[in-house]
Design an enzyme around this catalytic site. Sequence first.
Site, PDB file in Angstrom:
ATOM      1  N   CYS A  33      -2.358   9.022   2.883  1.00 48.84           N
ATOM      2  CA  CYS A  33      -2.057   8.476   1.553  1.00 48.84           C
ATOM      3  C   CYS A  33      -3.127   8.889   0.564  1.00 48.84           C
ATOM      4  O   CYS A  33      -2.837   9.171  -0.589  1.00 48.84           O
ATOM      5  CB  CYS A  33      -1.902   6.962   1.618  1.00 48.84           C
ATOM      6  SG  CYS A  33      -3.314   6.129   2.345  1.00 48.84           S
ATOM      7  N   GLU A  80       0.890  -1.178   0.000  1.00 41.91           N
ATOM      8  CA  GLU A  80       0.000   0.000   0.000  1.00 41.91           C
ATOM      9  C   GLU A  80       0.913   1.208   0.000  1.00 41.91           C
ATOM     10  O   GLU A  80       1.531   1.523   1.017  1.00 41.91           O
ATOM     11  CB  GLU A  80      -0.884  -0.004   1.251  1.00 41.91           C
ATOM     12  CG  GLU A  80      -1.863  -1.151   1.321  1.00 41.91           C
ATOM     13  CD  GLU A  80      -3.064  -0.988   0.399  1.00 41.91           C
ATOM     14  OE1 GLU A  80      -3.124   0.009  -0.354  1.00 41.91           O
ATOM     15  OE2 GLU A  80      -3.947  -1.863   0.430  1.00 41.91           O
TER      16      GLU A  80
END
Length: 467
Positions: free
Chosen positions: A275, A241
């Site tokens: 993110c 990720e």
Amino acid sequence: MADYKLLINGALVDGDAEMDVINPANEELVAKCPRASRAQLDAAVAAAQAAFPAWRAMPIAERKAKLTAIADIVQANAQELGRILTQEQGKPIGDAVGEAFGASAFFRYFTMLDLPVKVIDDSPNRKVEAHRRPLGVVGAIVPWNFPLILMAFKVPAALLAGNTMVLKPAPTTPLSTLKFAELIKDVLPPGVLNVIADGGELGAEMTAHPGIRKISYTGSTATGKRVMAGAADALKRITLELGGNDASIVLPGSDPKAVAPKIFAGAFQNSGQVCIAIKRAYVHDSIYDAMCEELATLAQNAVVGDGLQQGTQLGPIQNKTQFERVMGLIESAKKDGKIIAGGERLGDKGYFIKPTIVRDITDGARLVDEEQFGPVLPVIRYTDPEDALARANRSEYGLGGSIWSSDLEQAYDLATRMESGTVWVNKHAELAPNIPFGGAKASGIGVELGEEGLAEFTQLQVINVAR
Ligand code: NAD
């Protein structure tokens, strides 16, 4: 003597070395933290390997009961965990406590999932079944922006599937994770979950470690590439990720007064260290000036300060390296665009940056093309939605994105053509434990959360029996 301990083989132990953890709001020491040696990593892996046969053999209902017990403990201690998290990470205390509650909820969610055997063929001459087996020891590596919730993306899923683990938080935010380990240590059999902390060197060692079968990694794209390379030799399973440069496209006809606060929240939550923060806003020419004005007002009015202080909306940047990087991006944005809010450091102690809005900037500028991961948003003018979509898609990243419009049909059509793992319409950055989450392109490999995320902690095994 460090104030916190590592958790190895069910025991709380000191590190072979120590390190300081600094509060980014005042640059003062929060606590001494244990720092694991390579030998302690080996001990953690060995403990996880030894615990694996009994843990995988345990009926799933019993593993679920343990996850529920962990969820209860995290919930009951959310205030304390949140306070530690604010001190090491900087985020406002309300957000930090919310993150701890969120982590508890994520543990609870996975107790509702199962790993049923799928019958593929049940005919007179054969029976074919697909089983989901655990992999063995999983190494989980977590970054510094959301230590607790990102840990909870990984730990309950990996444990539910029957794996054992070595978990490593980021070097600058290890304390809330070590406190979590201390709180839950008696719930699990020794060795099932080991928690270590490091000064930045053990991530690579974990990735290459022969005793670890899978790495579940969240962090930057640059490090993700190193994880992939390091895992190649042993063909280790990986879930990555990674970074993002999420674009929001605001279509003509949108109401700047209604949309700007949502764009602002999506860009500046956790001081932009998310993110899936909005990192580029493409705004149609017809509403460009009004949107810029609204965003600038919101930025000027945002309360920036120590996360422990009541009323703080935005905390500091988590660490000095990132602070300097964001300040560098702001400097270059001064040449590439026009700063209409912020644009400088706040105070001279702590890593605070005034929320910054940059207008009259476009693709090709560093602030637009790179992931800023901080409280600064470029607002880019466009005239043709197709062109805005093409520019949004031109990024190497593909984590999230959003389309904003009162014309849902047009928004949906653009959404289907956005190259990202998630596209939101008229919102941004909504995550839930039952919704799989992952990145396209350089934003990652694989997914976490949901049934799909659980499956990534398993090996598919087919049993094909002749009749
Ligand atoms: P980072 O890559 O510097 O560090 C992340 C973790 O990796 C830390 O625990 C670190 O110790 C460890 N690490 C360092 N070197 C390693 C190596 N060679 N091998 C294995 N592990 C190693 O990332 P960061 O700066 O802490 O985090 C910020 C980045 O994370 C941003 O790019 C952000 O977008 C990304 N992020 C992504 C997601 C997502 O779900 N996609 C979520 C949060 C953050």
